[in-house]
Design a protein around this motif. Structure first.
Motif, PDB file in Angstrom:
ATOM      1  N   ALA A 381       0.828  -1.207   0.000  1.00  0.00           N
ATOM      2  CA  ALA A 381       0.000   0.000   0.000  1.00  0.00           C
ATOM      3  C   ALA A 381       0.864   1.260   0.000  1.00  0.00           C
ATOM      4  O   ALA A 381       0.565   2.237  -0.705  1.00  0.00           O
ATOM      5  N   VAL A 382       1.940   1.246   0.768  1.00  0.00           N
ATOM      6  CA  VAL A 382       2.855   2.384   0.793  1.00  0.00           C
ATOM      7  C   VAL A 382       3.511   2.583  -0.566  1.00  0.00           C
ATOM      8  O   VAL A 382       3.673   3.710  -1.052  1.00  0.00           O
ATOM      9  N   THR A 383       3.883   1.482  -1.220  1.00  0.00           N
ATOM     10  CA  THR A 383       4.493   1.571  -2.541  1.00  0.00           C
ATOM     11  C   THR A 383       3.527   2.190  -3.551  1.00  0.00           C
ATOM     12  O   THR A 383       3.920   3.005  -4.396  1.00  0.00           O
ATOM     13  N   SER A 384       2.252   1.820  -3.472  1.00  0.00           N
ATOM     14  CA  SER A 384       1.261   2.393  -4.387  1.00  0.00           C
ATOM     15  C   SER A 384       1.121   3.900  -4.183  1.00  0.00           C
ATOM     16  O   SER A 384       1.016   4.662  -5.149  1.00  0.00           O
ATOM     17  N   VAL A 385       1.112   4.338  -2.929  1.00  0.00           N
ATOM     18  CA  VAL A 385       1.032   5.776  -2.655  1.00  0.00           C
ATOM     19  C   VAL A 385       2.289   6.475  -3.171  1.00  0.00           C
ATOM     20  O   VAL A 385       2.218   7.579  -3.731  1.00  0.00           O
ATOM     21  N   ALA A 386       3.452   5.824  -3.023  1.00  0.00           N
ATOM     22  CA  ALA A 386       4.698   6.421  -3.497  1.00  0.00           C
ATOM     23  C   ALA A 386       4.682   6.606  -5.008  1.00  0.00           C
ATOM     24  O   ALA A 386       5.089   7.652  -5.524  1.00  0.00           O
ATOM     25  N   PHE A 387       4.196   5.604  -5.730  1.00  0.00           N
ATOM     26  CA  PHE A 387       4.127   5.705  -7.185  1.00  0.00           C
ATOM     27  C   PHE A 387       3.131   6.774  -7.630  1.00  0.00           C
ATOM     28  O   PHE A 387       3.263   7.337  -8.724  1.00  0.00           O
ATOM     29  N   SER A 388       2.146   7.058  -6.800  1.00  0.00           N
ATOM     30  CA  SER A 388       1.105   8.033  -7.165  1.00  0.00           C
ATOM     31  C   SER A 388       1.338   9.392  -6.518  1.00  0.00           C
ATOM     32  O   SER A 388       0.438  10.234  -6.511  1.00  0.00           O
ATOM     33  N   GLY A 389       2.537   9.627  -5.978  1.00  0.00           N
ATOM     34  CA  GLY A 389       2.805  10.864  -5.247  1.00  0.00           C
ATOM     35  C   GLY A 389       2.586  12.119  -6.064  1.00  0.00           C
ATOM     36  O   GLY A 389       1.924  13.067  -5.622  1.00  0.00           O
ATOM     37  N   ARG A 390       3.123  12.153  -7.282  1.00  0.00           N
ATOM     38  CA  ARG A 390       2.969  13.353  -8.116  1.00  0.00           C
ATOM     39  C   ARG A 390       1.508  13.581  -8.498  1.00  0.00           C
ATOM     40  O   ARG A 390       1.021  14.714  -8.488  1.00  0.00           O
ATOM     41  N   ALA A 391       0.817  12.494  -8.835  1.00  0.00           N
ATOM     42  CA  ALA A 391      -0.593  12.639  -9.192  1.00  0.00           C
ATOM     43  C   ALA A 391      -1.414  13.133  -8.003  1.00  0.00           C
ATOM     44  O   ALA A 391      -2.367  13.909  -8.179  1.00  0.00           O
ATOM     45  N   LEU A 392      -1.063  12.703  -6.803  1.00  0.00           N
ATOM     46  CA  LEU A 392      -1.771  13.160  -5.606  1.00  0.00           C
ATOM     47  C   LEU A 392      -1.656  14.681  -5.447  1.00  0.00           C
ATOM     48  O   LEU A 392      -2.661  15.384  -5.268  1.00  0.00           O
ATOM     49  N   LEU A 393      -0.429  15.186  -5.503  1.00  0.00           N
ATOM     50  CA  LEU A 393      -0.222  16.611  -5.295  1.00  0.00           C
ATOM     51  C   LEU A 393      -0.781  17.426  -6.460  1.00  0.00           C
ATOM     52  O   LEU A 393      -1.330  18.514  -6.262  1.00  0.00           O
TER      53      LEU A 393
END
Length: 659
Positions: A381-393
């Motif tokens: 789950a942490v890895t998925s958030v890391a991969f989506s970091g730019r899209a999140l911001l």
């Protein structure tokens, strides 16, 4: 120069070079080395300048070279490695040249190899379909050859051989090429047959069966070698076909959803097997071709005829909703490749439809935090958030501009929760989770501007919040470093100061990247706060098992703010190194046991020397600011080569390079 040139090269010059290359290639029959070199050069030219070239490449000379060299029993003096490299070169050149085959080439190639397919049970049929897949062009010049009747004929031939993986892979690739490039064919009538074929090709188990063909058709070894596929499964061709079959108001979306509903269960962690590889490849290429198609439709110029095939917002949303079923099942897979593919797919799709994908990421992350029986889920789950970091911001910024308060709260909550709770995953006894946490922190900070400069930002980026978070972060990080052990057994005595790196530096680059990014994004106030804590830790602890890790921590500080690091970190290190040389012999010391009263000083040298050399590399001015101490350390270090030649070589090299 034609390949590496940054400026535009005149098309006529490229055309002349290509013509020269083909002339030399065809004139050098039986000269493998020459053909390998010029064939490789032509492939690179085609890949870089394919859109700027307009020429005709004849397919028959390439076919005759291939037949004469690799399909006849005239073995020359060359070894099998040279012959294999030659075969890979000429087949790669054929694939790169298909775009430039002249009008009528597709009809000629089909007439040449169609007789080989008459008897599907003869070995010549396998060679025939291999040649069709290799040579058949689907460029705009040959679109007249591809008709509905021709596709029906191909599907009939495909259906004539069952239970043969090689046969299926070849025909799936041919049909996928036609689907992508032939928009004039009405594919709706073929959809049920195609998707039934695709489902059967995955060979997933049904009931108590194992999913494999009960009586597979064997292909001659030489044929299987010469027409081998880079993938061991037809997943790439299936994914390509599915993506390019989609269009507005098409039944392909319905058929695709049926296919996914059946395959979804086999992505579950408890339902893995030999079919997991093909399913992982299918998901990867499904998202890859979807992204490529959207890029093509967005940036390339399209006429009115082709615009009707472009995917609209509704079609994109339906596709992503279907794919999310696979992501939900495969996120916690025991297969590392599938779990990584899910993270990559999540990242790509989060740019296309963030309103669908990012809530999915947030929900799964929250569930992973709350679970007490499957703690391994947190790493994925942490890895998925890391991969989506730019899209999140990026999505949070767009939501702020559009005034979507609910989406803003959801995204900010996910960022805050992930940054705060991810620190709990930093554990020296759990390397995968620790690396994933550092990847997440690096991903978030890499997409931020300098933080701590102004409080006119979201609450989690304000100075007070970040100050508290940094204190907790460094406490966790120091705890990890203190409990690290090198991957090899710790030797006694003098050699304990020369330990290899641990999983933080040996297994992945995320540790140093995270430190360099995070410290570089801090304001001077927050950096000074962090630097004081780091300096206190480095000067108060000697960690033989984490020499490289502590050295990289100091390097990150020096790289971010060299002047401040000089005051709080480098000068104390210089003094520590100088004091450690007091009473230490400079020669005749190799292999002897370290006296107890000197062991602490000896162990501290490598990490301190490593930090010093890095400081000089990033800030040459240090050579003049602390010239006396620096050269004294270098001179005294030369006599202690057994204590870590690499560190001393780095220090001396840094000094000499700045003179």
């Amino acid at each position: 120069s034609f390949i590496k040139a940054k400026s535009n090269v005149a098309p006529e010059d490229i055309h002349a070079l290509v013509e020269l290359g083909f002339g030399i290639f065809h004139a050098s029959q039986n000269k493998f080395v020459v053909q390998i070199k010029w064939g490789g050069l032509l492939i690179r030219l085609f890949k870089k300048h394919v859109e700027r070239l307009s020429l005709d490449v004849q397919w028959r000379p390439l076919y005759e070279t291939l037949i004469q060299t690799h399909f006849k029993r005239n073995m020359g003096p060359e070894g099998w490695k040279v012959r294999q490299q030659h075969f890979e070169t000429i087949t790669g050149l054929v694939r790169a040249s298909r775009t430039f085959f002249p009008e009528g080439a597709a009809a000629e190639i089909w007439l040449e190899f169609r007789p080989l397919l008459e008897n599907p049970w003869h070995n010549s049929a396998f060679e025939g379909v291999g040649f069709v897949r290799l040579f058949l062009p689907a460029n705009p010049r040959n679109q007249d050859h591809f008709t509905t009747d021709w596709i029906a004929q191909c599907l009939h031939i495909w259906d004539s051989v069952t239970n043969c993986n090689f046969w299926d892979i070849q025909w799936a690739a041919i049909i996928a090429r036609c689907i992508k490039n032939s928009r004039s064919i009405e594919w709706e009538k073929f959809l049920p047959l195609l998707f039934t074929r695709y489902l059967n090709m995955f060979e997933v188990p049904i009931s108590s069966g194992n999913g494999s063909y009960p009586f597979p058709v064997e292909v001659p070894r030489n044929t299987r070698f010469l027409f081998s596929s880079k993938t061991r499964s037809p997943s790439k061709a299936i994914a390509k076909s599915v993506v390019y079959l989609l269009k507005p108001k098409s039944l392909a979306l319905e058929q695709f959803e049926k296919l996914i509903n059946f395959l979804e269960q086999f992505y579950h962690p408890s339902n893995g097997g030999r079919w997991t590889y093909s399913l992982e490849r299918f998901l990867r290429y499904l998202v890859f071709y979807f992204e490529r198609r959207l890029q093509h439709e967005q940036f390339d110029t399209m006429d009115e005829k082709n615009e009707q095939f472009c995917l609209g917002k509704e079609e994109r949303a339906v596709f992503i909703k279907v794919v999310l079923k696979l992501l939900d099942r495969g996120q916690y897979s025991k297969d590392d490749s599938l779990a990584e593919t899910v993270s990559i797919a999540t990242s790509i799709l989060s740019y296309v439809e963030p309103s669908l994908v990012l809530p999915f990421v947030a929900t799964n992350f929250q569930l992973a935090l709350e679970t007490t029986t499957a703690t391994h889920q947190l790493k994925n789950a942490v890895t998925s958030v890391a991969f989506s970091g730019r899209a999140l911001l990026l999505s949070s910024l767009c939501s702020t501009q559009s005034g979507d308060s609910s989406m803003i709260d959801t995204l900010y909550d996910l960022i805050v929760t992930s940054l705060s709770n991810a620190l709990l995953g930093m554990d020296a006894n759990d390397p995968p989770k620790t690396v994933a946490t550092m990847q997440l922190i690096g991903s978030i900070f890499s997409n931020l501007a300098t933080v701590g400069v102004s409080d006119d930002v979201p609450a989690f980026l304000q100075t007070s919040s970040l100050s508290d978070w940094l204190d907790e972060f460094f406490c966790r990080l120091f705890s990890v470093l203190q409990n690290l052990e090198s991957s090899s057994a710790i030797a006694e005595g003098y050699q304990t100061s020369i330990m290899p790196g641990t999983f933080l530096v040996e297994d992945s680059p995320h540790y140093f990247c995270m430190l360099e990014i995070a410290l570089g994004k801090l304001s001077k106030t927050l950096f000074n706060q962090s630097l004081k804590k780091i300096a206190k830790f480095v000067n108060a602890n000697i960690l033989p098992g984490a020499t490289s890790e502590v050295g990289l921590l100091c390097c990150a500080c020096v790289h971010s703010y060299p002047e401040e690091a000089s005051v709080y970190l480098v000068k104390p290190i210089l003094m520590t190194i100088m004091s450690s040389f007091e009473g230490t012999p400079t020669t005749g010391y190799v292999g002897r046991e370290v006296p107890n009263n000197m062991s602490t000083k000896v162990r501290s040298k490598p990490v301190n020397i490593c930090c010093l050399s890095s400081y000089i590399h990033y800030t040459p001015a240090a050579l003049y600011a602390h010239a006396g101490y620096t050269f004294s350390c270098s001179r005294n270090s030369i006599g202690l080569l057994s204590e870590g030649f690499g560190y001393i070589h780095q220090l001396c090299g840094s000094c000499l390079s700045e003179l």
